[in-house]
Design an enzyme around this catalytic site. Structure first.
Site, short mmCIF file in Angstrom:
data_model
loop_
_atom_site.label_atom_id
_atom_site.label_comp_id
_atom_site.label_asym_id
_atom_site.label_seq_id
_atom_site.Cartn_x
_atom_site.Cartn_y
_atom_site.Cartn_z
N CYS A 221 0.23 -0.92 0.32
CA CYS A 221 0.18 0.09 0.30
C CYS A 221 0.72 0.69 -0.03
O CYS A 221 0.48 2.18 -0.75
CB CYS A 221 -0.97 0.06 1.10
SG CYS A 221 -2.53 1.33 1.57
N CYS B 50 -8.95 -0.83 7.31
CA CYS B 50 -7.59 -0.08 6.72
C CYS B 50 -7.28 0.33 8.56
O CYS B 50 -7.98 1.03 8.96
CB CYS B 50 -7.82 1.18 6.61
SG CYS B 50 -5.84 2.29 6.89
N CYS C 283 4.27 20.82 11.15
CA CYS C 283 3.59 19.69 10.69
C CYS C 283 5.02 19.29 9.94
O CYS C 283 4.96 18.02 9.24
CB CYS C 283 2.37 19.38 10.15
SG CYS C 283 2.46 20.10 8.46
#
Ligand SMILES: C[S@@+](CC[C@H](N)C(=O)[O-])C[C@H]1O[C@@H](n2cnc3c(N)ncnc32)[C@H](O)[C@@H]1O
Length: 438
Positions: A76, A157, A394
């Site tokens: 993924c 998920c 971030c």
């Protein structure tokens, strides 16, 4: 390229790949190799200064190696660190922040508090964007594999919230009869879902290349928690997920979430932290660092006003500045929802924030996007001179670059990293700075 080479893992790159050394000191980037591990690898690409490699066999495994719980983890690419024990991930993230502050902000021994992690670092993401594909005539959802552009399917998920996983399974069957755009058969592109962790509300956005016929009635009233379905039209051939145009095709155009006792209205495209419970810890820390009791505050890059409204609980007044008009409309609605009368918002560029202000605020809170602040914004801050800055970031590299640009005018006091994105390489950080009195 097929020769077996022995390497030892020494660190992880920013992207989470193992950084390894051969006996001769040559650097090799090896996905999924952990620091301290000895392994046989083969080169997949070789250059003068470094190579890329692939693990053939691990000879000495790190005590921090663990079995990734997601069955499609290695295909993924959405997470990078599931094979790394959570305590190891946290230590590495702390180090990542420290390294950036030493290397780019050139602070010799920065005070960095222990990272704030999660008790349960799974099922935290309140927002997901899933590709809609098709197999044997049935719709399916998944993520694009980073290497091949084929869809990696899964039942659930493990980093998305259970409300998102549940809605994903519930909403997709409602779209049967339409076909996937990516299989060159139809109009369905993506299904984006966001949920309120505290309220259980879910808002679904169906991204289509052409509007669904108005005669088609979607009704999700039997699906637990789903409060609205928005249709987003994206006619482009690019990899961009969302288009500009949206309309509500069932229910509401927003969901509601609660955070630190406040209510937030969140629409399909607004920015909201992806991890609600960690956002509460992050914002509490901002409030503590900002120390705003009775003070005048500016919240730059305010989004839908989440930090602004938290600060308004204690401040005299707060101005939120945000460039996206729709986010400001949401922020104003959120202020009304919470009966906040000491906040107001301006839909302007951060670079214009100080132009109409007569006096500096006592405290400035900034929470810019990943690219950090523009140089002209930093120059304005220095000219305007708020006493205290709380910087929420971030991206440790752009954070450190901006701290360096503030040097001489602002002292770095301390930083606290917060893990908003377990199992990935991302790390959030809150920094306190104070004005140098000259
Ligand atoms: C990381 S988000 C922070 C949002 C908010 N503080 C929160 O915690 O939910 C960054 C925000 O900055 C806004 N933004 C980006 N560039 C901007 C600019 N030049 N001027 C003002 N706002 C900007 C984005 O639209 C986004 O809402």
């Amino acid at each position: 390229m097929d020769t077996k080479i022995e390497v030892i893992g020494v660190d992880l790159s920013q992207e989470g790949e193992g950084i390894a050394k051969t006996e001769g000191g040559y650097t090799v980037f090896v996905p999924y190799l952990l620091p301290g591990e000895k392994a046989y690898i083969k080169y997949t690409q070789k250059g003068k200064r470094y190579a890329k490699g692939e693990i053939l066999e691990i000879q000495e495994s790190s005590p921090m190696r663990t079995k990734a719980p997601c069955p499609v983890y290695y295909e993924c690419g959405g997470c990078q660190l599931q094979h790394f024990e959570y305590s190891g991930q946290l230590k590495w993230k702390e180090k990542k922040v420290k390294d950036s502050l030493i290397r780019l902000a050139e602070i010799k021994n920065p005070k960095i508090n222990p990272i704030i992690g999660m008790d349960n670092p799974w099922h935290y993401r309140n927002r997901g964007q899933f590709v809609i594909g098709e197999k044997e005539g049935k719709l399916r959802y998944g993520f694009y594999s980073p290497k091949s552009h084929s869809i990696v399917s899964f039942a659930e998920c493990p980093i998305h919230h259970s409300f998102v996983n549940k809605a994903l399974k519930g909403v997709l069957p409602e779209l049967e009869g339409f076909h996937s755009f990516f299989e060159n058969k139809g109009v369905l592109r993506h299904l984006a879902l966001r949920c309120g962790e505290k309220t259980g509300e879910v808002l679904a956005t169906v991204v289509v290349s052409e509007p669904l016929p108005k005669t088609h009635r979607l009704d999700c009233s039997s699906l637990d928690g789903v409060v609205g379905i928005v249709e987003n039209i994206n006619k482009s051939r690019s990899s961009k997920v969302f288009g500009e145009k949206e309309r509500v095709i069932w229910g509401k155009d927003h969901l509601e979430e609660r955070l630190l006792g406040l209510r937030f209205k969140i629409s399909s495209q607004s920015f909201f932290q992806n991890n609600t419970s960690q956002a509460e810890k992050l914002y509490s820390l901002v409030l503590k660092y900002a120390n705003v009791k009775g003070k005048k505050v500016i919240d730059l890059y305010s989004g839908i006003g989440s930090i602004t409204l938290v600060l308004a609980k204690e401040a005299k007044d707060v101005l939120g500045v945000e460039i996206v008009k729709a986010a400001v409309r949401d922020a104003e609605a959120n202020a009304r929802l919470n009966q906040n009368e000491n906040v107001h918002f301006k839909a302007i560029d951060a670079a214009d924030a100080f132009k109409q202000e007569k006096a500096p605020p006592d405290v400035l809170v900034v929470d810019p996007p990943r690219k950090g602040m523009e140089k002209r914004v930093i120059e304005d801050i220095v000219r305007f001179g708020p006493q205290r800055i709380v910087y929420v970031s971030c991206n440790p590299d752009t954070l450190a670059r901006d701290i360096k640009l503030l040097e001489g005018n602002y002292n770095f006091i301390e930083a606290t990293p917060v893990d908003m994105f377990p199992q990935t390489t991302h790390v959030e950080c809150v920094v306190l700075m104070s004005r140098v009195e000259k």
